[in-house]
Enzyme design. Structure first.
Site: not given
Ligand code: FAD
Ligand code: HEM
Ligand code: SF4
Ligand code: FES
Lengths: 637, 218, 254
Positions: A42-43, A45, A266, A330, A435, A441
């Site tokens: 994700g963002l 990783g 939310h 929120r 948050r 993000l």
């Molecule tokens: C609908 C929605 C809208 C949002 N809107 C906003 C916004 O407008 N502004 C804002 O700042 N934030 C927003 N957020 C929050 C934000 O998007 C997330 O908190 C943030 O993007 C999380 O990023 P991350 O990289 O931590 O995790 P994620 O993007 O969730 O990535 C997780 C990664 O881990 C991998 N993974 C997970 N478990 C395993 C495993 N066991 N083995 C291998 N791989 C695994 C997945 O494949 C994925 O690649 C929103 C969230 C949601 C759900």
């Protein structure tokens, strides 16, 4: 144990710069000898893997989806904050820092939040350079919008798809490193165990979701960026595959889990339409810029919303929080919506909904302007509900959305297990108990682009590359454990499906550990969860084999972990005998229903140590001190 | 060379050769319509008075047609290979009979061109056998004689239907391949393609048709 | 519970079942009962699967994740159209209210040489990844980039880039294309980066590398049928293919 966040001492303004200077470096020629395993694309990783690969480390990146670009960061709509102060409306690093600390209800570490605010500006620059098509004004400058919990306009956005565009930016950087050979991608690969050798994280055990092969990858450090755990509620705005599995299994191998009870509900999600529902869809908070929240004043007012005259409407957010109005944070907005519905003034099916009305904005700005701002959201709303929100108000209800809690990490994003780094939503670091919108993000990219590349070197510089080999007994043991678990799932052959258990767990959690929690409800949850877990292990039905693509098996593992994690989450909520941010204990509220914090007793991060399933976990505290922001009652009135 | 090896490059060659063929088709139509003004013999004579020009022109046309056919066949084979399995149920949303059958309408056109050359250029078909003992061929007479035969006219008409089908997709398609397209022009080109190719078809058919119904006589 | 209707439907499904990449596959028939019009298409499949599992049978494997039309994971051809043919809608956003009681629905995987079937409705879309890896980026380093406002981007260009960038990488364009071509997917990235000043420097190398990768990975050519745009859940326009063609011509003469 009293935990130390290892924050730099001295003036906060220069803390990160001084700290960066103090960190050890890895010689460029040696970098490729170090292998870093990054779980999650994700963002957090994706940015980490790309940046570490570019620095010359040998990176392996994992995700469970079929492409790195599909991580759930993709779903974020609203935007990303940065302290650029482009609109000249009084923003600064200090103000972003202050808003985040306050928004988090004084339950986050100051130093981490300062750093986040400081690097926020670099993030925007980085994304622009990657070709992220942020919204621009007619002069060609970057455009900003306002978001909940802030009185300045500091949110950058790309139509209603900000998360997607930022993730595609990180994904493109990642793709570039894959081409360069510095990052190896393992898609459709799920991490199921952390391999700890002599107390340090040295590998992960994964299941290849296509072939079912279970194998270990060893490395010199492990980075978890696996997102949040609100799917513990079953219905949430997370993707179907989001789970606590990676962090929970690391927790079982010694990593402390911090503040699991801090979950964010939310305020603006599309209400549930029936029992069949598998997930809830969020409507960006940015809608509250132009939409007004209201509920009928009278109980059980069944008139169509457009026929309810002004005087019979309660614009409850504007009434209760005149200065922030519809842009209240929120947690506050969610609880206010719940209150309206609990009082019997909700709208839509089952009375679980409030109106988000655009009529005034459409009158003021014209439908075209509203369409330009939120067109895709209105379209999405119509697809799901079959209602045209240009004509009738949207119906909204709060839904589980984000987890502020996560694995405990120090200032370096390193967990208590050396060599295990945790980034993004998976860690607990910057959002405290709540948050603010558009800050997740920011955190994910800050951690990935601008924190981990420095801090991981400090750890690696102290280790010998390639010290642990794949034939290490810990790897073998880990593989055997996972195989045994897989066989166990397949052999139970009970009567209930995995989803049925998940749904039941979700109900328990939503009713007892949801938006409002009480000692009674939490104790109830703590009674029910172990019973359900026991039943799961006796009565779950998983068909098929382990050595093939088997989606039930994947889910079984995730739900099994949620069933354990839910207990910790409830325990944490029960132990935290105060209300703060997203954690609202009904026993602790002001006369007007606002959360009552207890700084005397609970101004700490609660980090839990695993002591076996069903056993009492051990609580470790990291005291929080506030030197730059005064601990104060949060007010958005 | 990139243009000969890459998919987009090859398609570009298709497009350019197709455009040149369209230009030819237009010029040829203009030439043919001299028949309505009684100038066709003069026109034919004029052309044949400069043999080197005619041969260079023929060589260029051969190269163009050759390129168009070679890459047309090659691209089609590649495309079939890229999509080997059929859906049990498939509903097309935009692709048309014309766009899906470019190779067949094209090959039929090629066959027609061969026939057309054998007939009026090489004069090897039975209907023009009588010209073999003539020193100077009376083109007008030849055309009118041949097109008095309903069977031959039907062959020409069918060939022009192929041309219509080929170009109703070919015209918008070459504009897109050249990159001269955007959201506003997409629908316009679609209509223009149909109108222009229908015009070409009707204009070409008009000659044999007028002869057959006896409006143009010897 | 439903806001609109409470009458449920019975639907006959014909679903492509294939145990593995090399196993033979065929359409199997299932009955979906008590389908609510407010249910999403995938939720309907979920329930069919629950019944299959309880009957001890292998449930239908299908890709999905976000279920809100943004991750690009869901991928099935529904009644002959990728994602089912509702304008700008992914399979996961398709709702059962668009079907009638007694309807038959045919569900098949994406089909193209570049997308081998893994199981049932799940295909391997790595070929798309490799196209992006070939050049779908700007070669900027982490850090060391200018201020976000240092280079102005005219609003029409930013909007144009955003239109192209909406691609979710689902591959429906490939599945819909009679030639199994990935031109729409490829062109969207090429166009986005070619129009932005940040991506212009590498535009020529990028378009060549991505077109080559498309070819090497078994995708067909573009015959300008425009099936892709019609099937694309994000409505990505074929004008970006025209843009790719222009960029390619520029690169040829470079
Ligand atoms: C609908 C929605 C809208 C949002 N809107 C906003 C916004 O407008 N502004 C804002 O700042 N934030 C927003 N957020 C929050 C934000 O998007 C997330 O908190 C943030 O993007 C999380 O990023 P991350 O990289 O931590 O995790 P994620 O993007 O969730 O990535 C997780 C990664 O881990 C991998 N993974 C997970 N478990 C395993 C495993 N066991 N083995 C291998 N791989 C695994 C997945 O494949 C994925 O690649 C929103 C969230 C949601 C759900
Ligand atoms: C009068 C003669 C012909 C004319 C005017 C003509 C014109 C065109 C034009 C304008 C195109 C569109 C090019 C593009 O999409 O950029 C085209 C495509 C095509 N032509 Fe022709 N053509 C002629 C003869 C033929 C012949 C003889 C063949 C035989 C093989 C043929 C096969 C094709 C094919 C297969 C395509 C489609 C290629 C693709 O879309 O990938 N054409 N033609
Ligand atoms: S162009 Fe459209 S159909 Fe093709 S991958 Fe992108 S979103 Fe999917
Ligand atoms: S499941 Fe994410 S787009 Fe359909």
């Amino acid at each position: 144990m009293i935990l130390d966040g290892k924050c730099p001492k001295g003036p906060i303004q220069t803390s990160w710069d001084r700290h960066r200077f103090d960190l050890k470096l890895v010689n460029p020629a040696n970098k490729r000898k170090y292998k870093i395993l990054v779980v999650g694309t994700g963002l957090a990783g994706g940015a980490a893997a790309a940046s570490l690969g570019e620095l010359g480390y040998n990176v392996e990146a994992f995700c469970y989806q079929d492409s790195a670009r599909r991580a759930h960061s993709i779903a974020a709509q609203g935007g990303i904050n940065a302290a650029k102060n482009y609109p000249n409306d009084g923003d600064s690093i200090y103000r972003l820092f202050y808003d985040t600390i306050k928004g988090g209800d004084f339950r986050a570490r100051e130093a981490d939040v300062w750093r986040l605010a400081q690097v926020s500006n670099n993030i925007i620059d980085q994304c622009v350079a990657q070709g992220v098509p942020f919204a621009r004004d007619y002069a060609g400058y970057l455009d900003n919008r306002s978001f909940g919990g802030a009185q300045v306009s500091r949110t950058f956005y790309a139509r209603g798809q900000t998360g997607q565009q930022l993730l595609l930016g990180a994904y493109s950087a990642l793709s570039r490193q894959v081409k360069a050979g510095s990052v190896k991608l393992f898609q459709r690969t799920e991490m199921l165990d952390l391999v700890v050798v002599d107390g340090e994280a040295k590998g992960i055990t994964v299941r290849d979701l296509v072939t079912g092969e279970i194998r270990t990858h060893v490395g010199d450090a492990v980075v978890l960026a696996t997102g949040g755990y609100v799917n513990v509620f079953y219905l949430s705005t997370n993707a179907m595959g989001c789970s606590v599995t990676a962090t929970w299994r690391a927790h079982k191998k010694g990593a402390f889990f911090a503040n699991p009870c801090y979950t964010q509900i939310h305020p603006t999600c599309i209400p549930q339409s029936g029992e069949h529902q598998s997930k809830l869809t969020l409507m960006s908070e940015s809608l509250r810029n132009d939409g007004r929240c209201w509920a009928p004043k009278k109980k059980g007012d069944n008139r169509p919303p457009n026929e309810i005259p002004e005087e019979d409407r309660d614009y409850y957010l504007e009434r209760k929080y005149p200065s922030f109005g519809n842009l209240a944070p929120r947690d506050i907005a969610s609880r206010a919506a719940k209150e309206q519905c609990d009082e019997g003034r909700g709208v839509g099916p089952g009375g679980r909904g409030v109106n988000l009305d655009f009529a005034d904005s459409i009158k003021r700005l014209g439908e075209d302007t509203i369409r330009a701002r939120y067109g895709n959201l209105f379209e999405m709303y119509e697809k799901i509900t079959d209602e045209n929100a240009y004509k009738v108000p949207m119906r909204m209800y709060p839904a589980p959305h984000y987890s502020m809690g996560g694995l405990w990490v120090d200032y370096n994003c390193e967990s208590n297990v050396p060599g295990l780094f945790v980034l993004g939503e998976a860690n607990f670091s910057v959002h405290g108990a709540n948050r603010l919108g558009a800050s997740a993000l920011m955190q994910g990219l800050a951690d990935g682009y601008f924190v981990i590349p420095y801090t991981i070197a400090n750890y690696l510089a102290k280790t010998k590359p390639g010290a642990v080999k794949a034939d290490n007994p810990e790897c073998k043991k880990s593989i055997e454990d996972i195989k045994a678990q897989t066989n166990k799932f397949l052999s139970i052959n009970g009567k209930k499906t995995v989803s049925e258990f998940h749904r039941e767990l979700g109900k328990i959690m939503w009713e007892n550990v949801g938006m409002a929690r009480s000692e009674e409800s939490l104790k109830d949850a703590l009674k029910k969860i172990p019973v359900l877990r026991e039943e799961f292990w006796k009565n779950v039905k998983v068909t098929g084999k382990g050595e093939e693509l088997n989606q039930q098996l994947e889910n079984a593992g995730r739900v099994a972990d949620f069933l354990e994690f839910a207990e910790l989450m409830s325990k944490d909520a029960l132990h935290r005998n105060e209300s703060c941010g997203g954690h609202f204990r009904v026993e602790h509220q002001m006369p007007d229903g606002e959360a009552r914090r207890n700084d005397e007793d609970y101004c700490y991060a609660a980090a839990w140590e695993f002591k076996g399933v069903g056993n009492e976990p051990e609580l470790h505290k990291e005291p929080l001190t506030f030197e730059n922001v005064h601990l104060a009652v949060r007010s958005y009135k | 060379m990139r243009i000969f090896n890459s998919t987009v490059g090859r398609k570009l060659l298709m497009s350019i050769s197709g455009q040149l063929l369209i230009i030819f088709v237009l010029i040829h139509l203009a030439g043919n319509s001299t028949i309505y003004f009684g100038w066709i013999n003069a026109y034919a004579e004029h052309l044949h008075s400069m043999p080197p020009v005619v041969w260079v022109f023929r060589a260029i046309m051969l190269a163009i047609v050759g390129t168009h056919i070679c890459y047309g066949v090659l691209l089609t084979l590649e495309n079939k290979a890229a999509n080997p399995t059929n859906y049990a149920v498939k509903r097309q949303l935009k692709a048309s009979f014309a766009s899906e059958n470019m190779i067949w309408t094209g090959l039929l056109l090629a066959a027609f061109i061969v026939y057309h050359l054998l007939q009026f250029t090489a004069k090897m078909t039975p209907d023009v056998a009588w010209t073999s003992n003539q020193a100077v061929v009376d083109v007008f007479k030849m055309v009118v004689t041949s097109f008095s035969n309903a069977g031959i006219v039907v062959v020409y008409a069918l060939a022009m239907v192929m041309l219509f089908l080929h170009l109703s997709h070919g015209i918008p398609s070459f504009l897109q391949t050249m990159g001269w397209n955007n959201d506003k022009t997409i629908p316009v080109y679609g209509t223009a393609g149909k109108v222009i190719s229908a015009f070409l078809m009707l204009a070409y058919i008009s000659i044999p048709a007028t002869i057959l119904v006896g409006l143009l006589k010897l | 519970m439903s806001a609109h209707t409470s009458n449920t439907m019975t639907i006959t499904l014909h679903v492509w079942r294939q145990a593995g990449p090399n196993a033979p596959g065929k359409l199997e028939q299932y009955e979906a009962k008590n389908v609510s019009p407010d249910q999403s298409f995938l939720e309907m499949l979920d329930e069919v699967n629950e019944d299959l599992i309880k009957a001890g049978k292998d449930p239908i494997a299908f890709d999905h994740d976000c279920r809100e039309g943004i991750c690009g994971m869901c991928s099935s051809v529904i009644n002959g159209v990728p994602h089912g043919g509702q304008v700008r809608t992914t399979a996961c956003q398709l709702h059962m209210r668009t079907f009638k009681d007694g309807d038959a629905i045919y569900i098949e995987p994406w089909r193209a040489k570049a997308f081998p079937i893994i199981k049932d409705l799940i295909v391997d879309r790595n070929a798309l990844e490799r196209i992006t890896q070939a050049g779908g980026y700007t070669s900027c380093h982490t850090g060391g980039v200018p201020d976000g406002n240092a280079i102005l981007v005219p609003k029409p260009d930013a909007d144009y880039a955003m239109d192209a960038a909406e691609c979710i990488g689902c591959g429906a364009c490939v599945a819909a294309c009679p030639n199994g071509s990935a031109m729409l997917y490829t062109s969207a990235k090429v166009a986005q980066l070619a129009v932005l000043p940040q991506g212009k420097a590498e535009a020529a190398e990028r378009v060549c590398a991505m077109v080559d990768a498309m070819q090497e990975n078994g995708f067909g050519n573009c015959s300008n049928h425009y099936e892709c745009q019609a099937a694309c859940p994000k409505g990505i326009s074929v004008k970006f293919i025209a843009k790719l063609n222009r960029e390619y011509q520029k690169a040829l003469f470079k």
